[in-house]
Design an enzyme around this catalytic site. Structure first.
Site, short mmCIF file in Angstrom:
data_model
loop_
_atom_site.label_atom_id
_atom_site.label_comp_id
_atom_site.label_asym_id
_atom_site.label_seq_id
_atom_site.Cartn_x
_atom_site.Cartn_y
_atom_site.Cartn_z
N LYS A 1 0.85 -1.20 0.00
CA LYS A 1 0.00 0.00 0.00
C LYS A 1 0.88 1.26 0.00
O LYS A 1 0.65 2.20 -0.75
CB LYS A 1 -0.89 -0.02 1.24
CG LYS A 1 -1.97 1.04 1.22
CD LYS A 1 -2.71 1.11 2.54
CE LYS A 1 -3.91 0.19 2.58
NZ LYS A 1 -4.62 0.28 3.88
N CYS B 1 -20.06 1.43 7.66
CA CYS B 1 -20.24 2.12 8.94
C CYS B 1 -21.54 1.78 9.65
O CYS B 1 -21.53 1.23 10.75
CB CYS B 1 -20.14 3.62 8.73
SG CYS B 1 -18.63 4.08 7.89
N LEU C 1 -33.68 11.29 4.51
CA LEU C 1 -35.07 10.81 4.44
C LEU C 1 -35.37 10.30 3.03
O LEU C 1 -36.50 10.40 2.56
CB LEU C 1 -36.04 11.94 4.82
CG LEU C 1 -36.12 12.30 6.30
CD1 LEU C 1 -37.07 13.48 6.54
CD2 LEU C 1 -36.57 11.11 7.15
N HIS C 2 -34.35 9.78 2.35
CA HIS C 2 -34.58 9.16 1.04
C HIS C 2 -34.84 7.68 1.24
O HIS C 2 -33.95 6.95 1.69
CB HIS C 2 -33.37 9.35 0.12
CG HIS C 2 -33.06 10.78 -0.15
ND1 HIS C 2 -33.89 11.58 -0.90
CD2 HIS C 2 -32.04 11.57 0.26
CE1 HIS C 2 -33.39 12.80 -0.94
NE2 HIS C 2 -32.27 12.83 -0.25
N ALA C 3 -36.04 7.26 0.88
CA ALA C 3 -36.35 5.83 1.00
C ALA C 3 -35.58 5.06 -0.07
O ALA C 3 -35.31 5.58 -1.15
CB ALA C 3 -37.84 5.63 0.84
N THR D 1 -13.38 4.32 14.77
CA THR D 1 -14.63 4.26 15.54
C THR D 1 -14.48 3.19 16.61
O THR D 1 -14.34 2.01 16.30
CB THR D 1 -15.80 3.93 14.58
OG1 THR D 1 -15.87 4.98 13.63
CG2 THR D 1 -17.11 3.80 15.33
N GLU E 1 -14.58 10.53 13.42
CA GLU E 1 -14.75 11.14 12.09
C GLU E 1 -16.20 11.04 11.65
O GLU E 1 -16.90 10.11 12.03
CB GLU E 1 -13.80 10.48 11.08
CG GLU E 1 -13.92 8.96 10.97
CD GLU E 1 -14.97 8.50 9.99
OE1 GLU E 1 -15.42 9.33 9.18
OE2 GLU E 1 -15.35 7.31 10.08
N PHE E 2 -16.62 12.03 10.85
CA PHE E 2 -18.00 12.01 10.33
C PHE E 2 -17.95 12.17 8.81
O PHE E 2 -18.65 12.99 8.23
CB PHE E 2 -18.83 13.13 10.98
CG PHE E 2 -18.89 13.04 12.48
CD1 PHE E 2 -19.69 12.09 13.10
CD2 PHE E 2 -18.11 13.87 13.28
CE1 PHE E 2 -19.74 11.98 14.48
CE2 PHE E 2 -18.16 13.78 14.67
CZ PHE E 2 -18.97 12.83 15.27
C1 UGA Z 1 -21.78 7.29 7.22
C2 UGA Z 1 -22.14 8.64 7.85
O1 UGA Z 1 -23.03 9.37 6.99
C3 UGA Z 1 -20.90 9.47 8.12
O2 UGA Z 1 -21.25 10.68 8.80
C4 UGA Z 1 -19.95 8.65 9.00
O3 UGA Z 1 -18.74 9.34 9.26
C5 UGA Z 1 -19.62 7.36 8.29
O4 UGA Z 1 -20.83 6.61 8.05
C6 UGA Z 1 -18.67 6.58 9.20
O5 UGA Z 1 -19.07 6.19 10.28
O6 UGA Z 1 -17.48 6.47 8.85
P1 UGA Z 1 -21.25 6.43 4.73
O7 UGA Z 1 -21.35 5.06 5.29
O8 UGA Z 1 -20.11 6.78 3.85
O9 UGA Z 1 -21.23 7.52 5.93
O10 UGA Z 1 -22.55 6.66 3.85
P2 UGA Z 1 -23.92 7.46 3.92
O11 UGA Z 1 -23.91 8.51 2.89
O12 UGA Z 1 -24.23 7.87 5.29
O13 UGA Z 1 -24.94 6.31 3.46
C7 UGA Z 1 -25.07 5.10 4.18
C8 UGA Z 1 -26.17 4.25 3.61
O14 UGA Z 1 -27.45 4.83 3.84
C9 UGA Z 1 -26.10 4.04 2.11
O15 UGA Z 1 -26.39 2.70 1.82
C10 UGA Z 1 -27.16 4.98 1.55
O16 UGA Z 1 -27.68 4.54 0.31
C11 UGA Z 1 -28.19 4.91 2.64
N1 UGA Z 1 -29.06 6.11 2.70
C12 UGA Z 1 -28.56 7.31 3.07
C13 UGA Z 1 -30.41 5.98 2.39
O17 UGA Z 1 -30.90 4.88 2.05
N2 UGA Z 1 -31.21 7.08 2.47
C14 UGA Z 1 -30.73 8.29 2.85
O18 UGA Z 1 -31.54 9.26 2.92
C15 UGA Z 1 -29.37 8.41 3.14
#
Ligand code: UGA
Length: 436
Positions: free
Chosen positions: A35, A263, A253-255, A122, A151-152
């Protein structure tokens, strides 16, 4: 200020490159020689938009370097971040802290100056206390403070999230820890990003509470979507209608087909384990985990229903558009596509798929699925097309071409990226999530 980032995976690399871009002197450390070799050649171990350019410019400016040598890498660093993986432990779902503790031990044995040791991985509540014990046991004579700084970052939007965060959470137990962290985040402090100083255990819990809450929000709207289908309501309008209330908020709130990724699934499980250990049940999170798990296969059954039901589906062909758990990543971890493909192949459906980034990783996870070089190759001859991940590439399909090359005109849109009326006018038997 010199910063060492131990672990050059997703979180470590993005954070390291962003800290370097703020002007800090950053060394990213990883024990995986190949890596580090690839990073020296400018090859990223993950797909994240903009990361290659950010790494390249900071390496060129002399602010970012890579090494496998931990002792050398942490020398003179004021802040040493631990950003290694904490996967779910096989068998019981607890977060596996082996790598975190190993790094803590090595850092303690190699420390050559006073430093703050920061857990960015985490980690469950109380991990910082154990890291502190390990460092003390290593016999180091230097002053060390252990800090939690979760981290977020969202995959696919990680650089933006790092540089313009909603908030930075720092869990510290002493002034040394707080002062060094203030310096680490000074560039963001000046941008007026809110920085929340709390105690270490609170910070560790904030991370899990945030992910569990977001997972709950998604699961809630997914169940509302199912209800919408039964009662003839529209879930997108329900999301808008409740989201305009500031107390609820419109985001997440996207279904869809259920949450996946590296995560939410792992962190919700780990939170349940912590609740069990402390005899403090979190039943809402328990329900969220169960509902989300069953939803993924249910999405496969939705495609089967569109094909005329499981009994009639054998020998038919389905095209899956999108495989990754969300767009702009190659991450397949816990992606709903895996369960959907499995449900279809179990019922004897032939499945062809296309994903812009995820196919290499997806192929061994779904050996019966034919991977195609573009969406139209997957759609060719298909009885039904299912949109599983909302990549931009699928938002403007040439619908006439789809109708021409597909055998059937069935489309199952699991991400609601098309308008139901438009699709029906275009001659599709169209179904989606929570809309009739
Ligand atoms: C998530 C969190 O959003 C981050 O804030 C956090 O830092 C991260 O986990 C982590 O713990 O490292 P991530 O897993 O990259 O981030 O992805 P998201 O964008 O949160 O989506 C997660 C899942 O939820 C996806 O499968 C997405 O399709 C789904 N989702 C998200 C929905 O079905 N509807 C929504 O409205 C939003």
């Amino acid at each position: 200020m010199k910063i060492a980032m131990v672990g050059s995976g997703y979180v470590g690399l993005v954070s390291g490159a962003c800290f370097a871009d703020f002007g800090h002197d950053v060394v990213c450390i990883d024990k995986d020689q190949s890596k580090i070799d690839r990073l020296h050649e400018g090859v990223m171990p993950i797909y994240e938009p903009g990361l290659d350019k950010l790494v390249e410019s900071n390496v060129a400016a002399g602010r970012l370097s890579f090494t496998t040598d931990l002792a050398e890498g942490i020398k003179d660093a004021s802040a040493i971040f631990i950003a290694v993986g904490t996967p779910s432990r096989r068998g019981d779902g607890h977060a596996d802290l082996t790598f975190v503790y190993q790094v803590a031990k090595e850092v303690g044995e190699s420390l050559s100056n006073d430093a703050v040791v920061v857990t960015k991985s985490t980690v469950p509540v109380g991990t910082g206390d154990e890291v502190e014990r390990i460092l003390a046991d290593s016999g180091t004579s230097h002053k060390v403070s252990v800090v939690s700084n979760p981290e977020f970052l969202r995959e696919g939007a990680a650089i933006g999230d790092f540089k313009r965060p909603d908030r930075i959470v720092i869990g510290a137990e002493d002034d040394f820890g707080r002062d060094v962290m203030r310096e680490v985040y000074r560039p963001l402090f000046l941008n007026e990003s809110p920085i929340l100083f709390v105690n270490r255990r609170t910070s560790e819990l904030i991370k899990y509470a945030a992910n569990a809450f977001l997972a709950t929000k998604i699961t809630f709207i997914n169940e509302m979507a199912d209800l919408c289908e039964r009662v003839g309501a529209n879930v997108q309008d329900v999301s808008r209608g409740i989201g305009m209330d500031n107390r609820i908020g419109s985001k997440f709130l996207h279904a869809g087909p259920g949450y996946g990724g590296s995560c939410f699934p792992k962190d919700t499980l780990a939170l349940l384990k912590t609740s069990e250990d402390y005899d403090s049940p979190t039943r809402i999170v328990e329900a969220v985990v169960k509902v989300n798990d069953t939803r993924k296969r249910a999405m496969g059954r939705k495609v089967l229903d569109a094909l005329g039901g499981a009994d009639n589906a054998r020998g038919k062909k389905a095209a899956l558009l999108g495989l990754t758990f969300k767009p702009n990543t190659d991450d397949m971890r816990d992606s709903p596509a895996i369960a959907i493909a499995q449900t279809l192949t179990d019922a004897g459906v032939e499945v062809a798929a296309y994903d812009p980034e995820g196919m290499e990783i997806a192929a061994p996870l779904m050996p019966e699925v034919k991977m195609c070089s573009d969406p139209y190759e997957a759609i060719n001859d298909a009885d039904a097309v299912a949109i599983v991940t909302e990549w931009d590439a699928f938002r403007a399909l040439d619908l006439n071409r789809v109708k021409e090359i597909a055998k059937g005109h069935i489309m199952v849109d699991l991400r609601n990226i098309y308008n139901p009326d438009d699709m029906r006018d275009a001659g599709f038997e169209y179904s989606s999530i929570g809309r009739v």
